[in-house]
Design a protein around this motif. Structure first.
Motif, short mmCIF file in Angstrom:
data_model
loop_
_atom_site.label_atom_id
_atom_site.label_comp_id
_atom_site.label_asym_id
_atom_site.label_seq_id
_atom_site.Cartn_x
_atom_site.Cartn_y
_atom_site.Cartn_z
N GLN A 97 3.29 -27.54 -62.12
CA GLN A 97 3.72 -26.19 -61.74
C GLN A 97 4.88 -26.19 -60.74
N ILE A 98 5.08 -27.27 -60.02
CA ILE A 98 6.05 -27.26 -58.92
C ILE A 98 7.14 -28.30 -59.12
N ASP A 99 8.30 -28.02 -58.54
CA ASP A 99 9.40 -28.98 -58.58
C ASP A 99 10.00 -29.21 -57.19
N ALA A 100 9.31 -28.74 -56.16
CA ALA A 100 9.79 -28.93 -54.79
C ALA A 100 8.65 -28.62 -53.83
N VAL A 101 8.77 -29.19 -52.61
CA VAL A 101 7.79 -28.91 -51.55
C VAL A 101 8.53 -28.72 -50.23
N PHE A 102 8.18 -27.65 -49.54
CA PHE A 102 8.58 -27.46 -48.15
C PHE A 102 7.36 -27.78 -47.31
N ALA A 103 7.41 -28.90 -46.59
CA ALA A 103 6.31 -29.31 -45.72
C ALA A 103 6.63 -28.88 -44.30
N THR A 104 5.68 -28.27 -43.63
CA THR A 104 5.97 -27.71 -42.31
C THR A 104 5.92 -28.74 -41.19
N ASP A 105 5.82 -30.02 -41.54
CA ASP A 105 6.06 -31.10 -40.57
C ASP A 105 6.57 -32.31 -41.34
N ASP A 106 7.31 -33.17 -40.67
CA ASP A 106 7.97 -34.29 -41.34
C ASP A 106 7.00 -35.36 -41.84
N LEU A 107 5.88 -35.57 -41.14
CA LEU A 107 4.94 -36.58 -41.59
C LEU A 107 4.32 -36.17 -42.93
N SER A 108 4.07 -34.89 -43.10
CA SER A 108 3.57 -34.40 -44.39
C SER A 108 4.65 -34.55 -45.46
N ARG A 166 4.40 -18.62 -38.77
CA ARG A 166 5.72 -18.01 -39.00
C ARG A 166 6.56 -18.82 -39.98
N ARG A 167 6.28 -20.11 -40.12
CA ARG A 167 6.98 -20.88 -41.15
C ARG A 167 6.55 -20.43 -42.53
N GLU A 168 5.29 -20.13 -42.66
CA GLU A 168 4.80 -19.57 -43.93
C GLU A 168 5.47 -18.23 -44.20
N ALA A 169 5.63 -17.42 -43.16
CA ALA A 169 6.26 -16.10 -43.33
C ALA A 169 7.70 -16.26 -43.85
N GLY A 170 8.44 -17.23 -43.30
CA GLY A 170 9.80 -17.46 -43.77
C GLY A 170 9.84 -17.91 -45.21
N TYR A 171 8.93 -18.79 -45.59
CA TYR A 171 8.82 -19.26 -46.98
C TYR A 171 8.50 -18.09 -47.92
N ARG A 172 7.53 -17.28 -47.54
CA ARG A 172 7.13 -16.16 -48.39
C ARG A 172 8.26 -15.15 -48.57
N ARG A 216 9.17 -21.48 -28.28
CA ARG A 216 9.04 -22.11 -29.59
C ARG A 216 10.36 -22.08 -30.34
N CYS A 217 10.41 -22.88 -31.38
CA CYS A 217 11.52 -22.79 -32.33
C CYS A 217 11.43 -21.45 -33.05
N ALA A 218 12.57 -20.94 -33.49
CA ALA A 218 12.57 -19.71 -34.30
C ALA A 218 12.06 -20.08 -35.69
N ASN A 219 10.73 -20.23 -35.77
CA ASN A 219 10.11 -20.81 -36.96
C ASN A 219 10.37 -20.05 -38.25
N GLU A 220 10.28 -18.73 -38.19
CA GLU A 220 10.44 -17.96 -39.42
C GLU A 220 11.87 -18.08 -39.96
N ALA A 221 12.84 -17.94 -39.08
CA ALA A 221 14.24 -18.05 -39.51
C ALA A 221 14.54 -19.44 -40.04
N ALA A 222 14.02 -20.47 -39.38
CA ALA A 222 14.27 -21.84 -39.82
C ALA A 222 13.60 -22.12 -41.16
N ALA A 223 12.38 -21.61 -41.34
CA ALA A 223 11.68 -21.79 -42.62
C ALA A 223 12.39 -21.05 -43.73
N HIS A 224 12.96 -19.90 -43.40
CA HIS A 224 13.76 -19.14 -44.38
C HIS A 224 14.93 -20.00 -44.86
N GLN A 225 15.61 -20.65 -43.93
CA GLN A 225 16.74 -21.51 -44.29
C GLN A 225 16.28 -22.68 -45.16
#
Length: 334
Positions: free
Chosen positions: A236-247, A192-198, A158-167
Motif C-alpha cells: 500500500q505504501i511507497d514512502a515513510v515519514f518517520a518522526t525520529d531518525d532512529l525509526s 504536531r508532526r502528525e498534524a503536519g503530515y495529515r 520546541r521545534c516548529a513541529n507541524e511546519a517542519a512535518a509539513h515540509q
C-alpha cells in the motif's frame, strides 16, 4: 591535621586558625577581612579539599548554581546532544547541570523530580516523555520544558513541529511518492508532526496511514513492531515519514531486506538531524531540529524565572510554546 571524613567548615576554621564565622564571611565575601586572613582560609580549603555543601547553601536561601535536567536517556542521540547543548548554554552563565535519566518510567521521573526539588536546585528543565505527571503542577521553583506540553503556565520550547512535518511530507510527494505512511510514537491531537503530515495529505487528497510504536518500547521489540507494520502495508505504501531518525534508520533497514530501492522504489525521511545519526547515515533525508537555539532559549527563559524568584517577584509570562524553525535536509533517501 588528618581529616578522616568529608571536611567541614569547622575543619577549615581549625586548620586556618580562625573562627567559623570568619570562614563563613570569607566564603560569602561579607565584611572587611585582611588579605592574610583570606589567604589562610583559602590555603586551608585547598589543603582539606573542602567542598561547600550545596544543600546547606540552598536551605539558607543561597543559590546552588545547579540546574536539574530530566530526559528519557542521554543514550539516545537527540537527548544526548540536547543535554550537551544545555550544559554549554548554562556554563555561559556559570551554572552547572545535574542530568536525570527517567528511562521512560513515570515512577523514576517522579523520584528524580522529588530529588531535584528536595536538593533545592535553582531550576529544572524537563524533556522527559511521560504524560500526566501531576507532580509538576506542585513544583514551586523555576521550570521549563523542551518539546513537552505539561501546562499552559509552564513555558515549553520546541521545534516548529507541524511546519517542519509539513515540509517533510510535502517533499515526499514532490519527489513522486503516492502513498506515504507516518511512523510515530503515538497518535493524537498533541502530535504536531502528525498534524503536519495529515494537512499535506488532505490537501493532496491522499488517505493517511499511521503506524505507532511507543517511544519507550525496548529496542528489540521496537524493531520487530516496525517490521510488522511495514510488512502488513508493503503493497500500500511507497514512502515513510518517520518522526525520529532512529525509526527512519529501521525503515531503511527493512527496505534493504525487502529489495526496495531507495529512493527509486521507496522513499524515507526522518526527523531530528542529530550529528551522531548524520555521521552514521549521511544520506538520510531528515528535518534537523535547532538544538542549539532550543537549549539557549530554554536556559534564557529559566534564568529569567530564577532572577524573578530571587527578587521575590513573579516571572514575566512568556507566550508558550516558543517554536523555533527546523531545517529540511533533503538527503539521498527521497
Amino acid at each position: 591535621m588528618v581529616v578522616r571524613h568529608e571536611p567541614t567548615l569547622a575543619d577549615v576554621a581549625e586548620v586556618a586558625g580562625v573562627s567559623l564565622t570568619t570562614v563563613s564571611r570569607v566564603l560569602n565575601n561579607r565584611g572587611y577581612l585582611s588579605q592574610a586572613t583570606k589567604d589562610r582560609v583559602a590555603k586551608a580549603i585547598a589543603q582539606l579539599n573542602y567542598r561547600p555543601n550545596q544543600v546547606a547553601r540552598a536551605l539558607h536561601g543561597k543559590s546552588t548554581n545547579i540546574i536539574g535536567v530530566i530526559v528519557p536517556t542521554v543514550a539516545l542521540p537527540f537527548f544526548g546532544e540536547l543535554a550537551d547543548e544545555i550544559e554549554t548554554a548554562l556554563a555561559e552563565h556559570h551554572y552547572r547541570m545535574l542530568v536525570c535519566n527517567s528511562m521512560g518510567r513515570a515512577e523514576r521521573e517522579r523520584e528524580y523530580l522529588d530529588l531535584l526539588v528536595s536538593h533545592r536546585v535553582d531550576g529544572i528543565i524537563s524533556g522527559a516523555h511521560n504524560d500526566d505527571l501531576s507532580e509538576y503542577q506542585t513544583v514551586r521553583m523555576p521550570l521549563v520544558t523542551i518539546d513537552r506540553d505539561i501546562s499552559p503556565t509552564i513555558p515549553n520550547i520546541r521545534c516548529a513541529n507541524e511546519a517542519a512535518a509539513h515540509q517533510a511530507t510535502r517533499l515526499l510527494l514532490d519527489r513522486g511518492a503516492l502513498r506515504p505512511a507516518l511512523l510515530t510514537s503515538r497518535t493524537g491531537p498533541h502530535n504536531r508532526r502528525e498534524a503536519g503530515y495529515r494537512s499535506v495529505l488532505e490537501q493532496a487528497g491522499v488517505e493517511p496511514l499511521i503506524f505507532t510504536v511507543d517511544f519507550h518500547t525496548p529496542d528489540d521489540e521496537r524493531a520487530r513492531l516496525i517490521d510488522a507494520h511495514l510488512d502488513a502495508a508493503a503493497d500500500q505504501i511507497d514512502a515513510v515519514f518517520a518522526t525520529d531518525d532512529l525509526s527512519a534508520a529501521a525503515v531503511l533497514d527493512w527496505a534493504e531486506r525487502h529489495g526496495r530501492r531507495v529512493p527509486e522504489d521507496f522513499k524515507v525521511i526522518g526527523f531530528d538531524g542529530t550529528s551522531a545519526v548524520r555521521r552514521a547515515l549521511p544520506g538520510l533525508a531528515t528535518v534537523r531540529q535547532p538544538l542549539t537555539d532550543m537549549a539557549h532559549a530554554a536556559v534564557e527563559v529559566l534564568l529569567a524565572q530564577i532572577q524573578a524568584h530571587a527578587n521575590g517577584e513573579d516571572a514575566t509570562p512568556v507566550d508558550s510554546p516558543i517554536e523555533l524553525p527546523g531545517e529540511l535536509l533533503p538527503g539521498k533517501t527521497t
